[in-house]
Write a protein that holds these residues in place. Sequence first.
Motif, mmCIF file in Angstrom:
data_model
loop_
_atom_site.group_PDB
_atom_site.id
_atom_site.type_symbol
_atom_site.label_atom_id
_atom_site.label_comp_id
_atom_site.label_asym_id
_atom_site.label_seq_id
_atom_site.Cartn_x
_atom_site.Cartn_y
_atom_site.Cartn_z
ATOM 1 N N LEU A 228 11.628 40.567 -20.553
ATOM 2 C CA LEU A 228 12.015 39.524 -20.261
ATOM 3 C C LEU A 228 13.150 39.234 -18.754
ATOM 4 C CD1 LEU A 228 8.675 37.914 -20.616
ATOM 5 C CD2 LEU A 228 8.609 39.162 -19.276
ATOM 6 N N ARG A 229 12.519 39.236 -18.148
ATOM 7 C CA ARG A 229 13.822 38.476 -17.194
ATOM 8 C C ARG A 229 13.797 37.266 -15.906
ATOM 9 N NH1 ARG A 229 15.260 40.984 -20.455
ATOM 10 N NH2 ARG A 229 16.723 42.790 -19.998
ATOM 11 N N ARG A 230 14.308 36.244 -15.828
ATOM 12 C CA ARG A 230 14.135 34.988 -14.399
ATOM 13 C C ARG A 230 15.073 34.909 -14.106
ATOM 14 N NH1 ARG A 230 14.587 29.995 -11.901
ATOM 15 N NH2 ARG A 230 12.981 29.031 -11.506
ATOM 16 N N PHE A 231 15.108 34.601 -12.533
ATOM 17 C CA PHE A 231 16.714 35.000 -12.220
ATOM 18 C C PHE A 231 16.440 33.949 -11.147
ATOM 19 C CE2 PHE A 231 15.978 40.121 -12.793
ATOM 20 C CZ PHE A 231 17.269 40.331 -13.578
ATOM 21 N N GLY A 232 15.403 33.276 -10.393
ATOM 22 C CA GLY A 232 15.345 32.103 -9.865
ATOM 23 C C GLY A 232 15.278 32.318 -8.131
ATOM 24 N N ALA A 233 14.909 33.363 -7.569
ATOM 25 C CA ALA A 233 14.919 33.736 -6.414
ATOM 26 C C ALA A 233 13.701 34.939 -6.346
ATOM 27 C CB ALA A 233 16.588 34.665 -5.867
ATOM 28 N N ALA A 234 12.786 34.423 -6.091
ATOM 29 C CA ALA A 234 11.537 35.341 -5.995
ATOM 30 C C ALA A 234 11.625 36.221 -4.814
ATOM 31 C CB ALA A 234 10.543 34.570 -5.061
ATOM 32 N N SER A 235 12.520 35.821 -3.852
ATOM 33 C CA SER A 235 12.501 37.218 -2.372
ATOM 34 C C SER A 235 14.137 39.055 -3.439
ATOM 35 C CB SER A 235 13.235 36.964 -1.187
ATOM 36 O OG SER A 235 14.173 36.243 -1.633
ATOM 37 N N LEU A 236 14.513 38.531 -4.135
ATOM 38 C CA LEU A 236 15.085 38.854 -5.172
ATOM 39 C C LEU A 236 14.526 39.918 -5.387
ATOM 40 C CD1 LEU A 236 19.224 37.441 -4.647
ATOM 41 C CD2 LEU A 236 17.689 39.243 -2.871
ATOM 42 N N ASP A 237 13.500 38.936 -6.327
ATOM 43 C CA ASP A 237 12.903 39.630 -8.206
ATOM 44 C C ASP A 237 11.961 40.842 -7.290
ATOM 45 O OD1 ASP A 237 13.646 37.663 -9.684
ATOM 46 O OD2 ASP A 237 12.294 35.968 -9.348
ATOM 47 N N LEU A 238 11.312 40.334 -5.458
ATOM 48 C CA LEU A 238 10.314 41.497 -5.233
ATOM 49 C C LEU A 238 11.782 42.696 -4.579
ATOM 50 C CD1 LEU A 238 8.128 38.828 -3.052
ATOM 51 C CD2 LEU A 238 7.758 41.198 -4.497
ATOM 52 N N ALA A 239 12.762 42.282 -3.754
ATOM 53 C CA ALA A 239 13.443 43.323 -3.257
ATOM 54 C C ALA A 239 14.000 44.405 -4.914
ATOM 55 C CB ALA A 239 14.569 42.758 -2.939
ATOM 56 N N PHE A 240 13.995 44.069 -5.497
ATOM 57 C CA PHE A 240 14.392 44.650 -6.961
ATOM 58 C C PHE A 240 13.689 45.188 -7.102
ATOM 59 C CE2 PHE A 240 18.638 41.515 -9.720
ATOM 60 C CZ PHE A 240 18.748 41.916 -7.710
ATOM 61 N N VAL A 241 12.573 45.241 -7.638
ATOM 62 C CA VAL A 241 11.429 45.983 -7.958
ATOM 63 C C VAL A 241 11.269 46.748 -6.197
ATOM 64 C CG1 VAL A 241 8.929 46.360 -8.433
ATOM 65 C CG2 VAL A 241 9.565 43.924 -9.014
ATOM 66 N N ALA A 242 11.158 46.823 -5.406
ATOM 67 C CA ALA A 242 11.224 47.517 -4.357
ATOM 68 C C ALA A 242 13.231 48.548 -4.457
ATOM 69 C CB ALA A 242 11.716 47.081 -2.840
ATOM 70 N N ALA A 243 13.332 48.409 -5.604
ATOM 71 C CA ALA A 243 14.719 49.080 -5.568
ATOM 72 C C ALA A 243 15.315 49.671 -6.941
ATOM 73 C CB ALA A 243 15.919 48.335 -5.874
ATOM 74 N N GLY A 244 13.667 49.191 -7.624
ATOM 75 C CA GLY A 244 13.503 50.213 -8.504
ATOM 76 C C GLY A 244 14.720 49.457 -9.850
ATOM 77 N N ARG A 245 15.503 48.660 -9.807
ATOM 78 C CA ARG A 245 15.416 47.335 -10.483
ATOM 79 C C ARG A 245 14.755 47.109 -11.719
ATOM 80 N NH1 ARG A 245 20.686 44.598 -6.836
ATOM 81 N NH2 ARG A 245 21.243 46.999 -6.344
ATOM 82 N N LEU A 246 14.046 46.738 -11.197
ATOM 83 C CA LEU A 246 12.794 46.252 -12.204
ATOM 84 C C LEU A 246 11.820 46.507 -12.055
ATOM 85 C CD1 LEU A 246 12.825 42.181 -11.299
ATOM 86 C CD2 LEU A 246 13.521 43.025 -13.344
ATOM 87 N N ASP A 247 10.809 47.018 -13.173
ATOM 88 C CA ASP A 247 9.801 47.543 -13.167
ATOM 89 C C ASP A 247 8.711 46.638 -13.034
ATOM 90 O OD1 ASP A 247 11.060 50.347 -14.776
ATOM 91 O OD2 ASP A 247 11.147 49.073 -15.430
ATOM 92 N N GLY A 248 8.673 45.065 -12.698
ATOM 93 C CA GLY A 248 7.542 44.444 -12.927
ATOM 94 C C GLY A 248 7.469 43.173 -12.447
ATOM 95 N N TYR A 249 7.080 42.402 -11.745
ATOM 96 C CA TYR A 249 6.997 41.226 -11.787
ATOM 97 C C TYR A 249 6.205 40.137 -11.730
ATOM 98 C CZ TYR A 249 8.222 37.110 -8.547
ATOM 99 O OH TYR A 249 8.832 35.984 -7.874
#
Length: 305
Positions: A228-249
């Motif tokens: 589990l990760r908590r980065f503190g910026a929702a727009s970047l969390d979504l962008a990271f999912v789009a980039a395949g860096r995160l699997d879900g959010y």
Amino acid sequence: MTWRQMTRKRPANDLNHLTFGPSRGTQSPQMAPFAPLPRSRPELMLYSATINVMVKAARRAGRSLKRDLGEIEHLQVSLKGPANFVSLADKRAEEILYQDLAKARPGYGFIGEEGGMREGSDKSHTWIVDPLDGTTNFLHGIPQFAISIGLAREGTVIAGVIYNPANDELYIAERGKGAFLNDQRLRVAGRRQLNECVVACGLPHIGRGDHEEFRREMTAIQDRVAGLRRFGAASLDLAFVAAGRLDGYWERNLQSWDIAAGMLMVREAGGTVSDINTPGDALVTGDVVCGNEYVHGELVRILRK
């Protein structure tokens, strides 16, 4: 109903008239987090005039934020609520974005985190803008923050730009044309085993959110995922999912400007986004969950129990 009528009847974050287009295509092969992204074809890097306007505005506001980040100890800040600070940098960035976007597209409406709704003569187009997503990170010198710009036309979000000036990562999405990071095409990760997945979440803090509800959700999910990760910026969390860096959010109690661009980003990268509790639009409810089709479905199943 006009935007004027809508904004009189609803708070700025209640945009239940906005929709996204359907998810695109099938899932791509698995991509490891932070793996090098595949090089896109040259013709896919020719962006529309609207995207170019958004990128230009984001980069100019980004230069202002980057200068302020270097002088963070000198920033004057005002308290807007428990642990929710609004800096002069935040307000200055929003004004830069408003001026640049208004100059390039006179008459478009503008919804910003700081200034609220600014109506325009063109009722069919509205910018949805967070000038500094991740304000707390920014004010602590943590380089995980972004400018987020979405554009809605006739009630549909059609374009999005997310820009982190700290590392110069620029995410771009346009409805029906895909999602990109610095000119490289994005695809969501293809993992289909939840125990191999890294998932990000929001984390309620003092004065914000339902702490008990989050603890129940975290307990249910942390036993099933690789991390589990908590980065503190929702727009970047979504962008990271789009980039395949995160699997879900997943995260609750967000505002429209936090997620308008990012939701489009995920969908244009082949992912699935929805409200957590219902099949409805997370842009309306502020409760978002996303991933590839499989991960999204598994997260929804767990969170709705």
